[in-house]
Every structure is written in C-alpha cells, then in structure tokens.
Design a protein around this motif. Structure first.
Motif, short mmCIF file in Angstrom:
data_model
loop_
_atom_site.label_atom_id
_atom_site.label_comp_id
_atom_site.label_asym_id
_atom_site.label_seq_id
_atom_site.Cartn_x
_atom_site.Cartn_y
_atom_site.Cartn_z
N ALA A 197 -12.79 8.59 0.99
CA ALA A 197 -14.17 8.74 1.40
C ALA A 197 -14.26 8.95 2.92
O ALA A 197 -15.05 9.77 3.41
N LYS A 198 -13.44 8.20 3.67
CA LYS A 198 -13.38 8.31 5.13
C LYS A 198 -12.24 7.43 5.62
O LYS A 198 -11.87 6.47 4.96
N ILE A 229 10.34 -1.42 0.13
CA ILE A 229 9.03 -1.47 0.77
C ILE A 229 8.89 -2.77 1.54
O ILE A 229 9.05 -3.86 0.99
N THR A 230 8.58 -2.66 2.84
CA THR A 230 8.41 -3.85 3.68
C THR A 230 7.14 -4.60 3.33
O THR A 230 7.11 -5.83 3.27
N GLY A 231 6.07 -3.87 3.09
CA GLY A 231 4.79 -4.48 2.75
C GLY A 231 3.82 -3.45 2.24
O GLY A 231 3.95 -2.25 2.55
N ILE A 232 2.87 -3.89 1.43
CA ILE A 232 1.80 -3.02 0.95
C ILE A 232 0.50 -3.46 1.64
O ILE A 232 0.11 -4.62 1.55
N ILE A 233 -0.12 -2.51 2.33
CA ILE A 233 -1.33 -2.81 3.11
C ILE A 233 -2.54 -2.50 2.24
O ILE A 233 -2.75 -1.36 1.84
N THR A 234 -3.34 -3.52 1.95
CA THR A 234 -4.53 -3.36 1.12
C THR A 234 -5.76 -3.78 1.92
O THR A 234 -5.65 -4.26 3.05
N GLU A 235 -6.92 -3.63 1.31
CA GLU A 235 -8.15 -4.08 1.96
C GLU A 235 -8.22 -5.59 2.10
O GLU A 235 -9.01 -6.11 2.88
N LYS A 236 -7.37 -6.30 1.35
CA LYS A 236 -7.35 -7.75 1.43
C LYS A 236 -6.25 -8.28 2.36
O LYS A 236 -6.12 -9.49 2.54
N ASP A 289 -15.47 1.66 3.08
CA ASP A 289 -15.31 0.31 3.62
C ASP A 289 -13.88 -0.19 3.41
O ASP A 289 -13.29 -0.84 4.29
N VAL A 290 -13.31 0.11 2.24
CA VAL A 290 -11.95 -0.31 1.93
C VAL A 290 -10.95 0.34 2.89
O VAL A 290 -10.03 -0.32 3.40
N CYS A 291 -11.13 1.64 3.12
CA CYS A 291 -10.20 2.35 4.01
C CYS A 291 -10.25 1.80 5.42
O CYS A 291 -9.20 1.64 6.07
N ARG A 292 -11.44 1.48 5.90
CA ARG A 292 -11.53 0.89 7.23
C ARG A 292 -10.84 -0.47 7.26
O ARG A 292 -10.13 -0.80 8.22
N ALA A 293 -11.00 -1.26 6.20
CA ALA A 293 -10.34 -2.57 6.13
C ALA A 293 -8.82 -2.40 6.10
O ALA A 293 -8.10 -3.18 6.75
N ALA A 312 -21.91 4.38 -4.90
CA ALA A 312 -21.35 3.07 -4.56
C ALA A 312 -19.83 3.14 -4.48
O ALA A 312 -19.22 2.55 -3.57
N ILE A 313 -19.20 3.87 -5.38
CA ILE A 313 -17.74 4.04 -5.35
C ILE A 313 -17.32 4.70 -4.04
O ILE A 313 -16.35 4.29 -3.39
N GLN A 314 -18.09 5.70 -3.63
CA GLN A 314 -17.77 6.38 -2.37
C GLN A 314 -17.92 5.45 -1.17
O GLN A 314 -17.05 5.39 -0.30
N LYS A 315 -19.04 4.71 -1.11
CA LYS A 315 -19.27 3.81 0.03
C LYS A 315 -18.23 2.69 0.05
O LYS A 315 -17.71 2.32 1.13
N GLU A 316 -17.91 2.16 -1.10
CA GLU A 316 -16.90 1.10 -1.17
C GLU A 316 -15.55 1.60 -0.67
O GLU A 316 -14.83 0.87 0.02
N ASP A 317 -15.21 2.84 -1.02
CA ASP A 317 -13.93 3.37 -0.58
C ASP A 317 -13.88 3.53 0.93
O ASP A 317 -12.85 3.25 1.56
#
Length: 343
Positions: free
Chosen positions: A164-165, A321-328, A133-137, A126-131
């Motif tokens: 993860a990807k 830092i101009t901005g921090i890019i997160t999954e949110k 998804d997070v990276c794509r976001a 689950a940690i791997q799959k979530e990562d």
C-alpha cells in the motif's frame, strides 16, 4: 519525498500503476471488471504480495458493484464465484488468499445486497490502510538494525509499489531518508524480469535514496568488496517453521550472507505468514513463461528450442535467516516464535 503508490481506488474503479512499463513510462491502468483485475495480477502489471492482495480485494468490490441485483443470495453467489476466480491468478503469494478470504467473510455476513456492496468496499479500503500502517511499523522495527553509513543489499522489489505504501524490505530506507540517516542500497537486478533493476531502483531514486544496481551474479563479489553490512528481502510466503519464499535468487543471497557472516533479514507482514504450510517444501513454486528468460524486451537472446527452467521463487531456509521483521517486531525464524505472533 516522493513515495509512489501502485493501487488506488477512485470513482468506482481501480487505478493501477502498470509496473510492466516502469521505469520508462509511468502509466496507470483503469480497471473496472474482475477479468481485468485477474489479468493485471497474472501479467505482473501489479506484483508484490501485499499489493496483489489489495488489488484482489478491490476486485471483489468491483464484482459487487458490477452485480446490481437486489437479490442478496444471487449477489453473494456471483461475488464468491468471482473471488474464487481471482484466487487462481497467482499461486505463491499467500496475501492474495488472505485478502480474498477476508473479503469472502464480509460477503457471507452481509444481510442485504446494498450492505454487501457497501461493506466489501469498506473492507478493501481497510485492508489497504492497514497495510500502509503495517509497512511503516515494519520500517520502524527494521531501522534500528542498521547504522548510519551502512551498505545494505536487497533483491526483487519489496517497496512501496509492492504494497500500500512504504513497502516491507524497502520501508527502512524510506524512513531513513525522512530522518537524515544515510543508508546505501545495493539492488540486485532480479532476473528473469528485472524487478530490481526496473522497480526497486526507480522508486528509491524517486525518494532520493542512494541506490546502486548490480546483476544477480555480482552479489558475492559485491558483499566482499563493498562492505555489505546486511541483506534484507521481502517474502511472498513464510511457512510455520520460518522458511521463506521470495523471488528467485533470495536463497542464494541467504547462502552467501551466511558465508560472509552478514545478517540476513526477511521483512514480512503477518498476512504473509501461512501457519497451514509446515515448511518451505510445502510452498508451491510458480513456474513462468520461458520467454521471460529466452527474450529481453521481446528480442530473443537464447537459441530456439532450448529447454528452460523458470521458477519465479525459491525458499530461504529458516536456519539461514537472522530474523523476520514484522509489524509486531523482529522475531527468530522458528515455529515457536512464529506461533506466538498469532496467539
């Protein structure tokens, strides 16, 4: 498009892309014991904060599978000992501790030895799959920050094989390739172990992304002469105030970007934020083997006996830092906005 992966769970063992051998040899290690996972993390066979966390999570799964006792207390004790051992492999990447703490909670909650083994493997997957998804976001949120034809600089390797990807800092380049948007990457070589030269260029070329290699000391001249429109890097730990630790040289790029009026972005998942660390001064900076500087491919390039200072990371202050890019989404690097991510 070929997007390589670095950590694969297969038939009860970990298949791990040995990043020490890239770009010349694409070789996967088979890890079946906790000490083997520890050594792989410590020696940089696997590196990149999210990938380290994923590998450690699967290491906990290996620990559980390698202790087949039916005594739940005995298995819990041994798995938690092994988890503590894995936590000593790298001090800076907070994802390591985040993943292990998450695995420890599953271990503690398990009612039986069989359910413990089943649940820890499910949690690691689950940690791997979530990562992934997070990276794509992260890539989806980062891509609108760039325009077709932009030249973007990066350092170290915050790509698919560090996660993860997709990666964090490299995710928008993979997505831009999928969508026919032309982004050109200028990748710093990243001393002392050349992770930019060996890894970032390799995986971007695998995906057909336009990439040009420069030495770390060419960054200022490149910004001035090659129309660099932005800098984007990953992070190994983001403090509560937005100060961000990343591979050595990141701080210098942030200073240069400020001087040239170029946006400087950090791309990092929420798992890389450490709200218990108030600022960058409290982030532990790993110092590594002097031979990483005094030798290249085993050949000595510096005088015998010379003193060496070899920090693996530095800290970009939040005000650069101009901005921090997160999954949110993209946030301002300040304590209020960071705290709001977790509220």
């Amino acid at each position: 498009m070929n997007i390589p992966q670095s950590v694969i769970w297969e038939h009860g063992s970990i298949r791990l892309l040995d990043q020490r051998k890239l770009p010349h040899v694409t070789h996967y290690l088979t890890l079946q014991t906790v000490p083997a996972v520890f050594d792989a993390i410590k020696s940089l066979a696997v590196r990149g904060a999210p990938a380290i966390g994923i590998a450690a999570a699967f290491g906990v799964a290996l620990s559980a599978l390698n202790h087949p006792s039916d005594d739940i207390d005995e298995v819990k004790e041994q798995v938690l000992i092994d988890s503590g051992y894995l936590s000593q492999s790298r001090p800076t990447a907070v994802n390591l501790f985040w993943a292990l703490n998450r695995m420890n909670e599953v271990v503690i909650a398990a009612p039986t030895a069989d359910s413990l083994r089943e649940n820890v493997l499910a949690e690691a997957l689950a940690i791997q799959k979530e990562d992934e998804d997070v990276c794509r976001a992260i890539g989806e949120h980062a891509l609108p920050l760039f325009n077709d034809g932009d030249h973007v600089m990066t350092i170290c390797n915050a790509g698919s094989i560090a996660t993860a990807k997709y990666g964090t800092a490299l995710a928008p380049f993979f997505l831009s390739k999928e969508r026919g948007i032309n982004l050109s990457v200028f990748a710093c070589e990243t001393r002392p172990v050349f992770q930019g030269a060996r890894l970032t260029t390799w995986e971007l070329m695998q995906a057909g992304v336009d990439v040009t290699l420069i030495t770390d000391s060419m960054a200022a001249h490149t910004m001035k002469t090659k129309n660099i429109s932005a800098v984007i890097t990953g992070a190994d730990r983001v403090a509560a105030n937005g100060d961000s630790a990343n591979k050595i040289g990141t701080f210098g790029l942030a200073v240069l970007a400020k001087s040239f009026g170029i946006p400087f972005y950090i791309a990092a998942p929420l798992s890389t934020f450490d709200l218990d660390t108030p600022n960058g001064d409290a982030i532990p900076i790993e110092e590594r083997d002097p031979t990483e500087i005094t030798e290249v491919n085993g050949m000595r390039v510096a005088p015998e006996g010379v003193a060496v200072f070899n920090p693996a990371f530095d800290v970009a202050p939040a005000d650069l830092i101009t901005g921090i890019i997160t999954e949110k989404g993209v946030i301002a690097p300040n304590e209020r906005d960071i705290a709001a991510l977790f509220s």
